[in-house]
Design a protein around this motif. Structure first.
Motif, PDB file in Angstrom:
ATOM      1  N   VAL A  55      90.964 -19.497  61.746  1.00 12.55           N
ATOM      2  CA  VAL A  55      90.437 -20.981  62.767  1.00 12.55           C
ATOM      3  C   VAL A  55      89.051 -21.101  62.743  1.00 12.55           C
ATOM      4  CG1 VAL A  55      90.689 -21.837  65.205  1.00 12.55           C
ATOM      5  CG2 VAL A  55      92.691 -20.076  63.536  1.00 12.55           C
ATOM      6  N   PRO A  56      88.263 -20.109  63.230  1.00 11.89           N
ATOM      7  CA  PRO A  56      86.571 -20.555  63.511  1.00 11.89           C
ATOM      8  C   PRO A  56      86.093 -21.508  62.229  1.00 11.89           C
ATOM      9  CG  PRO A  56      86.987 -18.901  64.096  1.00 11.89           C
ATOM     10  CD  PRO A  56      88.119 -18.458  63.569  1.00 11.89           C
ATOM     11  N   ASP A  57      86.917 -20.772  60.737  1.00 10.78           N
ATOM     12  CA  ASP A  57      85.929 -21.375  59.735  1.00 10.78           C
ATOM     13  C   ASP A  57      86.272 -22.718  59.478  1.00 10.78           C
ATOM     14  OD1 ASP A  57      84.243 -18.875  59.107  1.00 10.78           O
ATOM     15  OD2 ASP A  57      85.732 -18.155  57.787  1.00 10.78           O
ATOM     16  N   LEU A  58      88.121 -23.494  59.886  1.00 12.75           N
ATOM     17  CA  LEU A  58      88.271 -24.653  59.065  1.00 12.75           C
ATOM     18  C   LEU A  58      88.313 -25.190  60.852  1.00 12.75           C
ATOM     19  CD1 LEU A  58      91.084 -26.070  58.451  1.00 12.75           C
ATOM     20  CD2 LEU A  58      92.613 -25.647  59.613  1.00 12.75           C
ATOM     21  N   ALA A  59      88.087 -25.200  62.083  1.00 12.26           N
ATOM     22  CA  ALA A  59      86.935 -25.898  62.928  1.00 12.26           C
ATOM     23  C   ALA A  59      85.923 -26.171  62.932  1.00 12.26           C
ATOM     24  CB  ALA A  59      87.869 -25.232  63.800  1.00 12.26           C
ATOM     25  N   ALA A  60      85.153 -25.583  62.004  1.00 14.86           N
ATOM     26  CA  ALA A  60      83.582 -26.010  62.039  1.00 14.86           C
ATOM     27  C   ALA A  60      83.760 -27.167  60.879  1.00 14.86           C
ATOM     28  CB  ALA A  60      83.116 -25.092  61.508  1.00 14.86           C
ATOM     29  N   LYS A  61      84.700 -26.678  59.499  1.00 14.43           N
ATOM     30  CA  LYS A  61      84.513 -28.110  58.398  1.00 14.43           C
ATOM     31  C   LYS A  61      85.729 -29.369  59.177  1.00 14.43           C
ATOM     32  CE  LYS A  61      83.733 -24.249  55.304  1.00 14.43           C
ATOM     33  NZ  LYS A  61      83.970 -23.404  54.026  1.00 14.43           N
ATOM     34  N   PHE A  62      86.835 -29.163  59.999  1.00 17.06           N
ATOM     35  CA  PHE A  62      87.777 -30.769  59.576  1.00 17.06           C
ATOM     36  C   PHE A  62      87.709 -30.268  61.097  1.00 17.06           C
ATOM     37  CE2 PHE A  62      92.012 -31.712  58.339  1.00 17.06           C
ATOM     38  CZ  PHE A  62      91.347 -33.097  57.434  1.00 17.06           C
ATOM     39  N   PRO A  63      88.228 -31.593  61.839  1.00 17.81           N
ATOM     40  CA  PRO A  63      88.775 -31.101  62.871  1.00 17.81           C
ATOM     41  C   PRO A  63      90.241 -31.065  63.249  1.00 17.81           C
ATOM     42  CG  PRO A  63      87.807 -33.428  62.342  1.00 17.81           C
ATOM     43  CD  PRO A  63      88.137 -32.664  61.379  1.00 17.81           C
ATOM     44  N   VAL A  64      90.252 -30.470  64.687  1.00 17.98           N
ATOM     45  CA  VAL A  64      92.087 -29.331  64.600  1.00 17.98           C
ATOM     46  C   VAL A  64      91.642 -30.346  66.116  1.00 17.98           C
ATOM     47  CG1 VAL A  64      93.023 -27.433  65.326  1.00 17.98           C
ATOM     48  CG2 VAL A  64      91.200 -27.775  63.521  1.00 17.98           C
ATOM     49  N   GLY A  65      93.126 -30.867  66.516  1.00 16.85           N
ATOM     50  CA  GLY A  65      93.773 -31.881  67.501  1.00 16.85           C
ATOM     51  C   GLY A  65      93.660 -30.895  68.784  1.00 16.85           C
ATOM     52  N   THR A  66      94.569 -29.726  68.544  1.00 18.06           N
ATOM     53  CA  THR A  66      95.277 -28.847  69.647  1.00 18.06           C
ATOM     54  C   THR A  66      95.431 -27.531  68.945  1.00 18.06           C
ATOM     55  OG1 THR A  66      96.247 -30.577  71.014  1.00 18.06           O
ATOM     56  CG2 THR A  66      96.786 -28.276  71.277  1.00 18.06           C
ATOM     57  N   VAL A  67      95.295 -26.219  69.532  1.00 13.61           N
ATOM     58  CA  VAL A  67      95.334 -25.067  68.986  1.00 13.61           C
ATOM     59  C   VAL A  67      96.853 -24.603  69.746  1.00 13.61           C
ATOM     60  CG1 VAL A  67      93.507 -24.163  68.390  1.00 13.61           C
ATOM     61  CG2 VAL A  67      94.039 -24.289  70.472  1.00 13.61           C
TER      62      VAL A  67
ATOM     63  N   ASN B  75      89.020 -12.521  69.264  1.00 10.44           N
ATOM     64  CA  ASN B  75      89.389 -12.992  70.065  1.00 10.44           C
ATOM     65  C   ASN B  75      88.071 -14.123  70.596  1.00 10.44           C
ATOM     66  OD1 ASN B  75      91.050 -13.669  73.019  1.00 10.44           O
ATOM     67  ND2 ASN B  75      89.176 -12.793  73.852  1.00 10.44           N
ATOM     68  N   ALA B  76      87.247 -13.615  70.105  1.00 10.26           N
ATOM     69  CA  ALA B  76      85.578 -13.902  70.703  1.00 10.26           C
ATOM     70  C   ALA B  76      85.602 -15.799  69.504  1.00 10.26           C
ATOM     71  CB  ALA B  76      84.245 -13.674  70.227  1.00 10.26           C
ATOM     72  N   GLY B  77      85.745 -14.793  68.494  1.00  6.07           N
ATOM     73  CA  GLY B  77      85.877 -16.556  67.676  1.00  6.07           C
ATOM     74  C   GLY B  77      86.569 -17.730  68.189  1.00  6.07           C
TER      75      GLY B  77
ATOM     76  N   LYS C 199      85.205 -19.268  70.738  1.00  7.40           N
ATOM     77  CA  LYS C 199      84.251 -20.384  70.285  1.00  7.40           C
ATOM     78  C   LYS C 199      85.117 -21.745  69.889  1.00  7.40           C
ATOM     79  CE  LYS C 199      79.999 -20.362  67.740  1.00  7.40           C
ATOM     80  NZ  LYS C 199      79.806 -20.343  67.021  1.00  7.40           N
ATOM     81  N   VAL C 200      85.727 -21.811  69.700  1.00  3.95           N
ATOM     82  CA  VAL C 200      86.844 -22.984  69.561  1.00  3.95           C
ATOM     83  C   VAL C 200      87.275 -24.004  70.255  1.00  3.95           C
ATOM     84  CG1 VAL C 200      88.700 -23.827  68.073  1.00  3.95           C
ATOM     85  CG2 VAL C 200      86.899 -22.189  66.794  1.00  3.95           C
TER      86      VAL C 200
ATOM     87  N   ALA D 156      84.189 -25.370  72.465  1.00  2.00           N
ATOM     88  CA  ALA D 156      83.988 -26.253  71.478  1.00  2.00           C
ATOM     89  C   ALA D 156      84.742 -27.517  72.126  1.00  2.00           C
ATOM     90  CB  ALA D 156      83.761 -26.195  70.058  1.00  2.00           C
ATOM     91  N   GLY D 157      85.785 -27.431  72.500  1.00  2.00           N
ATOM     92  CA  GLY D 157      86.898 -29.166  72.701  1.00  2.00           C
ATOM     93  C   GLY D 157      88.096 -28.534  72.094  1.00  2.00           C
ATOM     94  N   THR D 158      88.549 -27.852  71.596  1.00  6.91           N
ATOM     95  CA  THR D 158      89.589 -28.144  71.026  1.00  6.91           C
ATOM     96  C   THR D 158      90.266 -27.831  72.033  1.00  6.91           C
ATOM     97  OG1 THR D 158      88.768 -27.589  68.656  1.00  6.91           O
ATOM     98  CG2 THR D 158      91.025 -27.095  69.320  1.00  6.91           C
TER      99      THR D 158
END
Length: 336
Positions: free
Chosen positions: A91-103, A120-122, A125-126, A129-131
């Motif tokens: 999830v953190p790798d993806l969210a850093a490269k491509f917008p994710v609206g809602t988890v 859990n920390a990663g 962090k997502v 960041a606003g997700t």
């Protein structure tokens, strides 16, 4: 005239998802993890899990490639079935490269220790960041427009009564015994039934044996479906006959890795499911040998050192669908 024709052809190839009529499903190869991308005719997207972290961002890149191929500029919803490395780790790798609206998740991670704390920390962090975050429970319906996604299991619980299409008495239950309870996150997996018109698709994450029986016995709470992604990568800690045979899938997709999943015992249960027309595999399962793997044309990656090919499904509201193996172009259509 020639350049006008070229322009029109290029425009057709880049038509927005809103002009599509089918539900498009990409079973992305995360080599023993999970990442399944669904795109509706209106262009709304749901990604189930995000594979592994690391590997130079391999799984995130494969997800993004599938998303861009589908004409997406963001992932609207990312459903995290449970908090294990091969599902939430990417999830953190993806969210850093491509917008994710809602988890979407089942709530807090019940596991502790260095690995769980790092995951859990990663994840947190997502979110920081606003997700957006949506926590669900059994019986909830996700807020998608074209696709009905019903939560069947979550956080160790299940729906209290059968869904529409379910409720059948399950004779298989009499032949299967419960096992030791699983205290891990696997047993807390979010499981969903996804309905597109008459087409029904089930993903139960890594839900383990006893929790399957809870949802399948004495009555099967889900009922017959068209497409089934094998639970827990096709491991025999899951995929009880009570669950699988009660689902009565027409087609199953095994999201295994070369050396993870595809257990011979589970493969045999799935293959013997009444009414199953075909089983497809993301990888050739080394442990299965020639007797517990499907024909090579239905395997996306027949070699252990692979190119990371997935499988693709295009489903109509009428209930018909086509499975395609991009590695060799082989495809097969299934009538309602």
């Amino acid at each position: 005239m020639r350049w006008t024709l070229v322009f029109l052809m290029a425009a057709a190839l880049s038509l927005p998802a809103a002009n599509r009529k089918n539900l498009e499903i990409s079973f992305i190869d995360t080599e023993g993890g999970q990442a399944t991308l669904l795109v509706t005719p209106s262009g709304e997207s749901l990604l189930v899990d995000a594979g592994w972290p690391g590997n130079n961002g391999r799984d995130a890149d494969r997800i993004i490639s599938a998303a861009k191929k589908a004409g997406l500029t963001k992932i609207d919803y990312l459903l995290v079935t449970h908090y294990h490395l091969d599902h939430v780790g990417g999830v953190p790798d993806l969210a850093a490269k491509f917008p994710v609206g809602t988890v979407i998740d089942h709530g807090a991670n019940i596991e502790t220790g260095r690995g769980a704390d790092a995951l859990n920390a990663g994840y947190q962090k997502v979110l920081a960041a606003g997700t957006k975050r949506l926590t669900v429970k059994p019986g909830d319906v996700l807020p998608l427009k074209d696709l009905r996604v019903e939560v069947v299991t979550a956080n160790g619980e299940r729906i209290p009564k059968a869904l529409k299409g379910g409720g059948q008495k399950n004779a298989v239950c009499a032949t299967e015994k419960r096992r030791d309870d699983d205290p891990s996150e696997n047993a807390r997996s979010i499981g969903v039934l996804m309905t597109f018109g008459k087409f029904r698709f089930v993903d139960l994450g890594d839900l383990t044996w006893n929790k399957e029986l809870d949802a399948a016995c004495p009555e099967h709470l889900i009922g017959p479906i068209d497409l089934f992604i094998t639970t827990h990568h096709g491991l025999d800690q899951s995929n009880s006959a009570s669950m699988v045979h009660g689902l009565h899938p027409r087609v199953a997709i095994m999201n295994n890795g070369a050396r993870k999943g595809g257990s011979p015992a589970a493969w045999s249960i799935i293959s013997a499911s009444p009414g199953l027309q075909d089983l497809w595999q993301i990888h050739y399962a080394v442990a299965g040998g020639k007797d517990h793997n499907v024909a090579e044309d239905r395997i996306a990656n027949p070699e252990e050192k692979c190119q990371g090919v997935g499988l693709e499904v295009s489903a109509t509201k009428g209930g018909s669908f086509t499975v395609t193996n991009p590695r060799n172009g082989f495809n097969k259509s299934y009538k309602p």
